[in-house]
Each structure stands twice: as structure tokens, then as C-alpha cells.
Design an enzyme around this catalytic site. Structure first.
Site, PDB file in Angstrom:
ATOM      1  N   GLU A 189       4.517  -4.295   7.561  1.00  0.00           N
ATOM      2  CA  GLU A 189       3.662  -3.249   8.140  1.00  0.00           C
ATOM      3  C   GLU A 189       4.030  -2.930   9.588  1.00  0.00           C
ATOM      4  O   GLU A 189       3.922  -1.796  10.039  1.00  0.00           O
ATOM      5  CB  GLU A 189       2.186  -3.668   8.080  1.00  0.00           C
TER       6      GLU A 189
ATOM      7  N   GLY B  32       0.704  -5.032   1.261  1.00  0.00           N
ATOM      8  CA  GLY B  32      -0.524  -5.242   0.485  1.00  0.00           C
ATOM      9  C   GLY B  32      -0.274  -6.000  -0.814  1.00  0.00           C
ATOM     10  O   GLY B  32      -1.174  -6.685  -1.307  1.00  0.00           O
TER      11      GLY B  32
ATOM     12  N   GLU C 134      -0.382  -9.469   0.137  1.00  0.00           N
ATOM     13  CA  GLU C 134      -1.760  -9.823   0.524  1.00  0.00           C
ATOM     14  C   GLU C 134      -2.645 -10.063  -0.699  1.00  0.00           C
ATOM     15  O   GLU C 134      -3.490 -10.954  -0.696  1.00  0.00           O
ATOM     16  CB  GLU C 134      -2.340  -8.737   1.429  1.00  0.00           C
TER      17      GLU C 134
ATOM     18  N   ALA D 164       0.841  -1.206   0.000  1.00  0.00           N
ATOM     19  CA  ALA D 164       0.000   0.000   0.000  1.00  0.00           C
ATOM     20  C   ALA D 164       0.871   1.249   0.000  1.00  0.00           C
ATOM     21  O   ALA D 164       1.997   1.231   0.511  1.00  0.00           O
ATOM     22  CB  ALA D 164      -0.891  -0.011   1.228  1.00  0.00           C
TER      23      ALA D 164
HETATM   24  C1  LIG Z   1      -4.906  -2.192   4.582  1.00  0.00           C
HETATM   25  C2  LIG Z   1      -3.455  -1.991   4.518  1.00  0.00           C
HETATM   26  C3  LIG Z   1      -2.768  -3.005   3.734  1.00  0.00           C
HETATM   27  C4  LIG Z   1      -1.474  -3.038   3.509  1.00  0.00           C
HETATM   28  C5  LIG Z   1      -0.524  -2.211   4.196  1.00  0.00           C
HETATM   29  C6  LIG Z   1       0.745  -2.011   3.432  1.00  0.00           C
HETATM   30  O1  LIG Z   1       0.990  -2.570   2.393  1.00  0.00           O
HETATM   31  S1  LIG Z   1       1.805  -0.938   4.133  1.00  0.00           S
HETATM   32  C7  LIG Z   1       3.188  -0.909   3.047  1.00  0.00           C
HETATM   33  C8  LIG Z   1       4.033  -2.093   3.220  1.00  0.00           C
HETATM   34  N1  LIG Z   1       5.189  -1.998   2.422  1.00  0.00           N
HETATM   35  C9  LIG Z   1       6.344  -1.512   2.901  1.00  0.00           C
HETATM   36  O2  LIG Z   1       6.457  -1.159   4.041  1.00  0.00           O
HETATM   37  C10 LIG Z   1       7.500  -1.442   1.921  1.00  0.00           C
HETATM   38  C11 LIG Z   1       8.172  -0.118   2.032  1.00  0.00           C
HETATM   39  N2  LIG Z   1       9.209   0.025   1.069  1.00  0.00           N
HETATM   40  C12 LIG Z   1      10.451  -0.472   1.256  1.00  0.00           C
HETATM   41  O3  LIG Z   1      10.772  -1.124   2.220  1.00  0.00           O
HETATM   42  C13 LIG Z   1      11.467  -0.121   0.195  1.00  0.00           C
HETATM   43  O4  LIG Z   1      11.019   0.989  -0.495  1.00  0.00           O
HETATM   44  C14 LIG Z   1      11.721  -1.276  -0.804  1.00  0.00           C
HETATM   45  C15 LIG Z   1      10.433  -1.794  -1.380  1.00  0.00           C
HETATM   46  C16 LIG Z   1      12.492  -2.402  -0.086  1.00  0.00           C
HETATM   47  C17 LIG Z   1      12.600  -0.745  -1.979  1.00  0.00           C
HETATM   48  O5  LIG Z   1      13.778  -0.169  -1.470  1.00  0.00           O
HETATM   49  P1  LIG Z   1      14.719   0.722  -2.417  1.00  0.00           P
HETATM   50  O6  LIG Z   1      15.897   1.099  -1.581  1.00  0.00           O
HETATM   51  O7  LIG Z   1      14.934   0.037  -3.686  1.00  0.00           O
HETATM   52  O8  LIG Z   1      13.882   2.004  -2.781  1.00  0.00           O
HETATM   53  P2  LIG Z   1      13.372   3.155  -1.827  1.00  0.00           P
HETATM   54  O9  LIG Z   1      13.105   2.657  -0.485  1.00  0.00           O
HETATM   55  O10 LIG Z   1      14.302   4.318  -1.946  1.00  0.00           O
HETATM   56  O11 LIG Z   1      11.979   3.510  -2.499  1.00  0.00           O
HETATM   57  C18 LIG Z   1      11.889   4.182  -3.756  1.00  0.00           C
HETATM   58  C19 LIG Z   1      10.787   5.228  -3.634  1.00  0.00           C
HETATM   59  O12 LIG Z   1       9.542   4.586  -3.377  1.00  0.00           O
HETATM   60  C20 LIG Z   1       8.950   5.084  -2.180  1.00  0.00           C
HETATM   61  N3  LIG Z   1       8.223   3.984  -1.535  1.00  0.00           N
HETATM   62  C21 LIG Z   1       8.664   2.744  -1.340  1.00  0.00           C
HETATM   63  N4  LIG Z   1       7.706   1.994  -0.792  1.00  0.00           N
HETATM   64  C22 LIG Z   1       6.632   2.790  -0.646  1.00  0.00           C
HETATM   65  C23 LIG Z   1       5.328   2.588  -0.144  1.00  0.00           C
HETATM   66  N5  LIG Z   1       4.902   1.399   0.290  1.00  0.00           N
HETATM   67  N6  LIG Z   1       4.502   3.638  -0.139  1.00  0.00           N
HETATM   68  C24 LIG Z   1       4.872   4.847  -0.602  1.00  0.00           C
HETATM   69  N7  LIG Z   1       6.106   5.100  -1.110  1.00  0.00           N
HETATM   70  C25 LIG Z   1       6.964   4.070  -1.129  1.00  0.00           C
HETATM   71  C26 LIG Z   1      10.135   5.571  -1.356  1.00  0.00           C
HETATM   72  O13 LIG Z   1       9.721   6.524  -0.430  1.00  0.00           O
HETATM   73  C27 LIG Z   1      11.009   6.154  -2.460  1.00  0.00           C
HETATM   74  O14 LIG Z   1      10.457   7.406  -2.791  1.00  0.00           O
HETATM   75  P3  LIG Z   1      11.373   8.618  -3.216  1.00  0.00           P
HETATM   76  O15 LIG Z   1      10.440   9.770  -3.358  1.00  0.00           O
HETATM   77  O16 LIG Z   1      12.038   8.202  -4.491  1.00  0.00           O
HETATM   78  O17 LIG Z   1      12.357   8.809  -2.112  1.00  0.00           O
END
Ligand SMILES: CC/C=C\CC(=O)SCCNC(=O)CCNC(=O)[C@H](O)C(C)(C)COP(=O)(O)OP(=O)(O)OC[C@H]1O[C@@H](n2cnc3c(N)ncnc32)[C@H](O)[C@@H]1OP(=O)(O)O
Length: 727
Positions: free
Chosen positions: A125, A102, A105, A61
Site C-alpha cells: 500500500e 487487503g 490482511e 483491494a
Molecule cells: C482498507 C484498505 C485495505 C487494503 C488496501 C489494499 O489492498 S491496496 C492494494 C494493494 N495491492 C497492490 O498494490 C497490488 C497491485 N498489483 C500489483 O502489484 C500487480 O498487479 C501484481 C499483483 C504484482 C500482478 O502483476 P502482473 O504484472 O501479473 O499483472 P498487472 O500488474 O498487469 O495486473 C493485471 C491487471 O490487474 C490490475 N490490477 C492489479 N492489481 C490491482 C488492484 N489491486 N486493484 C485494481 N486493479 C489491479 C492491473 O491494473 C491490470 O489491469 P489491466 O486493465 O489488465 O491493465
């Protein structure tokens, strides 16, 4: 957001498309639900493949969406996962690279899952203060059993594809893009009933000792991050999958999810997630930045000085598969380091094997131990980790200047000394940079990257890239005594000594600060790190020891209050755990269990008497406020001097290097939550009562922010005077 195409006769493809990581927003959910319905009603479609664009399945998400809250009548992720699962046509998830939160999921709602070899899976999460609210807490345990599901959901850890296959999370893995294989699988299963593949219809596998198992697991979860809500809520939701039917379990998951969603902790943890990403984006006043400057490759590195820090840095480089020359000054120290590094690498190899990764230290020719400076002539980078002594550092850099090739970068692991003074002795000040690692360096994520006045943007880009390769968090800061982290730390520890003089005890202060959320209180940290480290630094600064001018008042330096307590402990060889006594008593040198020490309490009483100090009872409120507010006050000062580019950088440093509880966001975030006017008023009160403690005098920048009506944290950098902005 979600493309709908034909992958093959009778197979429809729904492709999530939200670059770069296909995060799932409300718009994406609506599009997904429309396309799932379209596939379901199209009589020519017999099976469906769900995949992601840009070489990724989905990072879950969109976290930014959580701060807006969930509006009534919006589509939920759980309802889309349920819509997929209920379909009479088989759905196959083709998972490339990542399926997190998500994203996973949704894949669990599908009837089959297939992934490429390097894919990773996780429900992270918990790390952003939430729980998997898209049915993950109910479907995952049904699929892979309670022990592993509980572990994944309460820690947020990722599992690689090979492990996911063994766990039964996947039906198949393939070397490359799983899309073609998913189409083939979809065609193979056409016409087969999907009922048995619906996870909601399965029972969570029972364990013979389920109650005892859950009891133990809960204790472990509570220990994991004391005071943090989300791990326990994750536990409660997974527990529901054992005792409740699926639909009731989903209701429980939703109830707990909503409770977390509006919590301060979720806000703090999500702030911390973005703070780390914001603060990696460095930029200099001349416009050079993370976007415009390319790093140089580091094909071979060297580490000089193989004490605890040097050893950890060597291990970090080897883990990043960078060949290292490890140099010591004599044979004895070299052999000690060789053994310690080998043992540490063996432990790392085991740990990585458990994670399904490889680090073959035996076959690789990554390490070369030497006493010969000549071995450094072809390295691209040297990281110096000798004793914290300017004379020694300058001697070392002078030699490096002569021996290393001109384009080699020279990093210093100093924790406080002047980078410019070190650089001044070299023939390449533009290649000299601070690389401040944190102990143990192969574990701690942080590297403070210190820019000297001549450090080139390429040097910064190169070390930032190195940090990434080492899976560390590099933060660029400006040069000043103690940089960012140790400046904050010294404001905090100084208060703890003053409070000790005034009547508190190490036990009391450690308890209060541990209850606040630090893993260890300041006195336990000091015993662990060794009191002698700070003592040597104070001797070097002329604050204590033989260079202290005769007649200096014992509790004053340069007209400011000074506490000689830690110096006196060191003079008594009470260095902490290493000598078996410090602020606490240990059963032996190197012992780890801290016991209250009657000697120390007696000593404190005599000390107070000798200095005519009346012992007073100090409230918990005063202890917390003086320690934490003086720390954030230094943060405001650092911002106003342009030493850190933004509050997010300060918070990232303190979260990753100094044990600030992540569910409290970081010191600057904490200050913004407490409210700047309150912090200012309290600092004014304490400063008035302690005019000889300058660190309690409110920073003019804090005062300015309060005068401006306490603007939000993200606006603070724009309010720093332009002359001061260096980053
Ligand atoms: C009902 C609710 C159901 C579900 C809940 C959820 O799904 S909550 C979200 C769960 N997911 C996460 O927590 C994953 C978060 N992301 C990460 O851990 C890393 O981004 C990842 C996927 C391992 C990739 O790492 P990498 O180093 O390759 O990239 P970076 O982290 O710099 O991310 C690039 C840009 O994407 C943005 N971003 C990443 N994940 C999310 C996200 N889930 N939501 C919003 N934005 C996300 C991150 O901020 C970076 O943005 P930028 O503007 O380029 O800095």
C-alpha cells in the site's frame, strides 16, 4: 464474487472470485462477509477454508475504488478481517501465488495460513500512497515482530513463501495448489480452540532496545523517499502496535489511512501505478497491437560494446536467464568488461539470494565473451551498445547484416540517433529497433523501445516481451532526435544552464529541485553521469568543437540562445566525478561527495562579466517554473507530434528513467494538477522575457487544450490531430 461450497464433510470453502487477480471491491467484501456469517451459523460446518479462484489468492483491494472515496456505512476490510478472526470456528487461508495488501490482511484475520511454494506476500500500500488499512499494521507486527513487519510495511517489498514460513507468517508450505492441504489442515484442527490463534489477542513482541530501534528506523524511513508521506504514516501505524492495545491501534491505523486516502500524493501514486500498465499497451495505426502480435522467442542474444551500458545490458539478460554472447573490439576492453560483469553478477546473486531467489552464475553456461563477430551468427537478437557515433553504428550494423541470421533482430542502444538511418544500412530494416536502456542498465527499469519507419510489429512485440522477461518497463515511442526522455531532459537542463548564466548557482538549483522531490539535482546528476557524454554529442551535432563555423557567436546557435558553460567545463577536463571536478569539487577522481567549488563560482562571475551579463537574484518560483514548465511544454509538443502515444507513456518514461518523484505522478500528471492555464500563462511570460529560447514558447497543443477548457489528461490523446498519431 465469493463462492460458498463444501470442501469436505464439516469444512466449508469460501472462494474469492474476481478475475484476473481477485481484487477486493465493496461487492466482494459484502459477499465475503455474508459467506463468513453463513459458515458461522451453519451447525454442520466445523471449519472454513478461504481461497482464491484463477490460481491466485488476492492482489488486495481494488485500487480504482480509492478514487471514489469511502462512503459511510460501507463495509470495511478491517471489519471483515475482524469478523473472520472472531469466529469460533477455525479459518484457514489457502494462499496460492499472491496475497498482497487487503488479500494478506484477510489472511491475517484467519487462524491458520498455508501457501504454495511460489506464493509471494506483501503489503504494498505504501507504494500507492496508502497504508494497510485492513488491520495489517496491527496484526503483522504481532505475528512476525517489529523489525520485519516495519520493513515490509514501509517499503512494500514482497517476501517469498520460504521466507514467510521462516518468519512465522505461514504455518505450512506445499509444492503445488495449497487447497487440498488446507482442507486436510482444517480437518486436523477441528474442535481445537481458536483463541490462541487470534493475532489481535497477542502482544507485539518487545525488543530490548525498542525506542532506539524505532528512532533509527524512522530516520531510515524518512530518507527512503524524501517528501513522500506514506512511508512515515506506515511507520506511525506500526509504531502504534507497540504502544497501544489492539483496538486503539486499529483506530490509529484508520485515522492515518483516511488522512492518506484523500492526499494528492495517493492520487499521484495510484495514477503512476495505472499509467505504467496503460502505456505498456502499444498499438500501431495499422491496428497491430500488444493483443494481436506474438513475440518471437529470444533463445540467445548478443551485446556488442561492453562499456558501462553494455555491461549492464549483459547482466540484465543473464538475470533473465537468456544466454548471451558479449563482444568487444579488443582484448584489453574485453578483459575489463569480463571482470566488471562477473563482479556485478556476483553482487546480483547475493541480492537475489537475500530475496529467496536463485541465480547460479557458476553452473549456468549463460555467458560467452568473444572478440569474434562470427560468434553472432546464431543469435536471435543483438543489442548494440558501441559509442554514440553514427559512423561507427553504421559500420557495426553493416557487419551484423552480413553475419547474423536473417530472422535475427538488431537493437541499438542509442540514446538519440536516427533509427531509420541506422536501419538503412542493413538488409533487414524491419528487424531494426531502438532499445534505449538507462544507466545502470541492470538496475534501471526503463527501456525506451523506438520504432523506426520500417520496424515490424513482431520486432516491437519481441522487445516488449524481452523487457517483461528482464522485469523492466518497455515503452514504445516513435523515432526522433532524443526520443521522449532525452527531449524532455534537454529542455530542462538547457534552462538550468541559462539560469546559471543569469545568476543562480548549481548548489541553489540542486537544492530547489531536490526539495521538489528529485533524488539528485541536475548538476549532481550531470557530475555523476559525466559532462563529457553530452559534450561529445554536441560536438557530433556541430554545436561546439572544431566543426563550429568560425564567427559563430559564443552564446547563440542558429539564432537561438545557447549556453557554452558545460562545453567550457569539459575543455577544462571538468567531466564530473570521474575527474574529481565538474559543477562541484570531489576529494579525488571517482570521489562521490560533492563540495562547493570556489573555482566554479569565480569562473561564473568572470563569465558573466565577459558576456556583459548582470547577475540577478532569481526566485525559487522562477527556477522551478522555468525548469519544470519547459520540460512539460516539451511533453505537450511530443504528444502533438505523435512521438509518445499518451501522457501516461511520457510519465512512465520520466518516472522510471529520469528520477521524477513518484509521489508527483510524472511531469504530465503534474501539469494537469498545477492546471494547464497556469502553465500556459507562465510559459507565455517567460517566453516574452526570453524570445531567443524557443523551448519556452508554449506548445500549440498546450494552447489548444487550454482553449478547449483543459480536458482531463486521459482525453488528451484523442485531441491530437489524427495526421500526427503514429502510435
Ligand atoms: C482498507 C484498505 C485495505 C487494503 C488496501 C489494499 O489492498 S491496496 C492494494 C494493494 N495491492 C497492490 O498494490 C497490488 C497491485 N498489483 C500489483 O502489484 C500487480 O498487479 C501484481 C499483483 C504484482 C500482478 O502483476 P502482473 O504484472 O501479473 O499483472 P498487472 O500488474 O498487469 O495486473 C493485471 C491487471 O490487474 C490490475 N490490477 C492489479 N492489481 C490491482 C488492484 N489491486 N486493484 C485494481 N486493479 C489491479 C492491473 O491494473 C491490470 O489491469 P489491466 O486493465 O489488465 O491493465
Amino acid at each position: 464474487m465469493a463462492e460458498y461450497v463444501r470442501g469436505a464433510p464439516e469444512v466449508a470453502v469460501i472462494r474469492m472470485c474476481n478475475p484476473p487477480l481477485n481484487t477486493i471491491s465493496d461487492v466482494m467484501l459484502r459477499a465475503l462477509s455474508e459467506e463468513v456469517n453463513r459458515a458461522n451459523i451453519d451447525p454442520t460446518v466445523k471449519a472454513v477454508v478461504i481461497c482464491g479462484a484463477n490460481g491466485k489468492f488476492s492482489a488486495g483491494a481494488d485500487i480504482r475504488g480509492f478514487s471514489v472515496g469511502i462512503e459511510k456505512n460501507t463495509l470495511s476490510l478491517e471489519s471483515v478481517a475482524a469478523l473472520i478472526e472472531k469466529s469460533e470456528k477455525p479459518f484457514v487461508a489457502a494462499i496460492e501465488d499472491i496475497a498482497f495488501g487487503g488479500g494478506l490482511e484477510l489472511a491475517l484475520g484467519c487462524h491458520y495460513r498455508i501457501a504454495n511454494m511460489k506464493a509471494q506476500f506483501g503489503l504494498p500500500e505504501v507504494k500507492i500512497g496508502l497504508l494497510p488499512g485492513g488491520g495489517g499494521t496491527q496484526r503483522l507486527p504481532r505475528l512476525i515482530g517489529i523489525p520485519t513487519a516495519l520493513d515490509m510495511i514501509t517499503t512494500g517489498k514482497y517476501v517469498p513463501a520460504t521466507e514467510a514460513l521462516k518468519l512465522g507468517l505461514l504455518d505450512e508450505i506445499v509444492e503445488e495448489n495449497p487447497f487440498e492441504a488446507a482442507i486436510k489442515l482444517a480437518r486436523r484442527i477441528l474442535g481445537q480452540p481458536v483463541g490462541p490463534r487470534r493475532l489481535s489477542l497477542k502482544q507485539t513482541p518487545k525488543l530490548p532496545n525498542m525506542e532506539a530501534f524505532l528512532h533509527e528506523a524512522l530516520l531510515k524511513v524518512k530518507k527512503q523517499a524524501p517528501g513522500c508521506l506514506s512511508p512515515e504514516m506506515c511507520f506511525r501505524a506500526v509504531e502504534a502496535s507497540v504502544y497501544l492495545p489492539f483496538a486503539e491501534g486499529i483506530r490509529k491505523e484508520k485515522e492515518l489511512f483516511l488522512l492518506l486516502l484523500t492526499s494528492d500524493q495517493a492520487k499521484a501514486l495510484q495514477y503512476a501505478f495505472f499509467a505504467e500498465r496503460i502505456s505498456k499497451k502499444w498499438m500501431l495505426p495499422n491496428g497491430a497491437s500488444w493483443k494481436t502480435v506474438s513475440p518471437q522467442p529470444i533463445r540467445k542474444a548478443a551485446v556488442i560494446g561492453l562499456g558501462t551500458m553494455g555491461q549492464g545490458i549483459v547482466v540484465s539478460l543473464v538475470k533473465a536467464k537468456i544466454p548471451v554472447v558479449a563482444l568487444e573490439k579488443d582484448k584489453k576492453h574485453l578483459e575489463i568488461a569480463r571482470k566488471a560483469i562477473k563482479a556485478s553478477l556476483e553482487r546480483e546473486t547475493l541480492r537475489m539470494q537475500q530475496k529467496g531467489k536463485t541465480l547460479d552464475i557458476h553452473k549456468s553456461k549463460l555467458l560467452h565473451f568473444t572478440l569474434d563477430f562470427g560468434a553472432l551468427k546464431d543469435v536471435d537478437l543483438v543489442i548494440e551498445a558501441v559509442f554514440e557515433d553514427m559512423v561507427l553504428k553504421k559500420e557495426t550494423f553493416c557487419k551484423l547484416s552480413e553475419i547474423c541470421k536473417p530472422e535475427a533482430f538488431l537493437g541499438t542502444n542509442t540514446s538519440c540517433l536516427d533509427i531509420d538511418e541506422i536501419a538503412s544500412i542493413t538488409n533487414r530494416p524491419q528487424q531494426v529497433i531502438g532499445t534505449h536502456f538507462f544507466s545502470p542498465a541492470h538496475v534501471m527499469k526503463l527501456i525506451e523501445i523506438i520504432r523506426g519507419q520500417h520496424t515490424s510489429p513482431t520486432a516491437i512485440a519481441t522487445i516488449m516481451n524481452l523487457a517483461k522477461m528482464m522485469d523492466k518497463c518497455g515503452i514504445v515511442v516513435e523515432n526522433c532526435f532524443g526520443f521522449v526522455g532525452n527531449r524532455l531532459l534537454s529542455s530542462y537542463t538547457e534552462q538550468t544552464y541559462f539560469l546559471l548564466e543569469e545568476g543562480s548557482t548549481p548548489e541553489e538549483m540542486d537544492k530547489i529541485l531536490e526539495e521538489f522531490g528529485f533524488k539528485l539535482g541536475p548538476f549532481k546528476v550531470s557530475d555523476l553521469a559525466g559532462l563529457d557524454v553530452g559534450w561529445k554529442s554536441r560536438i557530433g551535432q556541430g554545436l561546439t568543437g572544431v566543426n563550429l563555423p568560425l564567427g559563430t557567436p559564443p552564446r547563440q546557435r542558429d539564432g537561438k540562445r545557447y549556453s557554452p558553460l558545460p562545453d567550457i567545463l569539459c575543455e577544462n577536463r571538468r567531466y564530473g566525478q570521474k575527474t574529481g571536478k565538474g559543477w562541484y569539487l570531489y576529494d579525488k577522481p571517482g570521489g562521490k561527495i560533492a563540495k562547493s567549488d570556489p573555482w566554479l563560482h569565480n569562473f561564473l562571475q568572470n563569465y558573466r562579466k565577459a558576456h556583459n551579463m548582470t547577475t540577478r537574484t532569481i526566485t525559487q518560483e522562477e527556477i522551478l517554473e522555468r525548469c519544470l514548465y519547459s520540460l512539460v511544454n516539451e511533453g505537450f509538443q511530443i504528444l502533438s507530434e505523435g512521438i509518445a502515444s499518451c501522457p501516461e507513456a511520457i510519465d512512465t518514461i520520466y518516472l522510471n528513467g529520469y528520477g521524477w518523484p513518484r509521489h508527483k505522478g510524472g511531469p504530465m500528471f503534474y501539469a494537469s494538477e498545477v492546471g494547464l492555464p497556469k502553465i500556459l500563462t507562465k510559459l507565455q511570460k517567460y517566453a516574452e522575457a526570453n524570445p531567443d529560447i524557443p523551448k519556452l514558447q508554449p506548445s500549440p497543443f498546450l494552447q489548444k487544450l487550454v482553449t478547449l477548457g483543459s480536458p482531463p489528461l486521459k482525453n488528451w490523446p484523442s485531441l491530437v490531430s489524427p495526421q500526427q498519431s503514429k502510435l
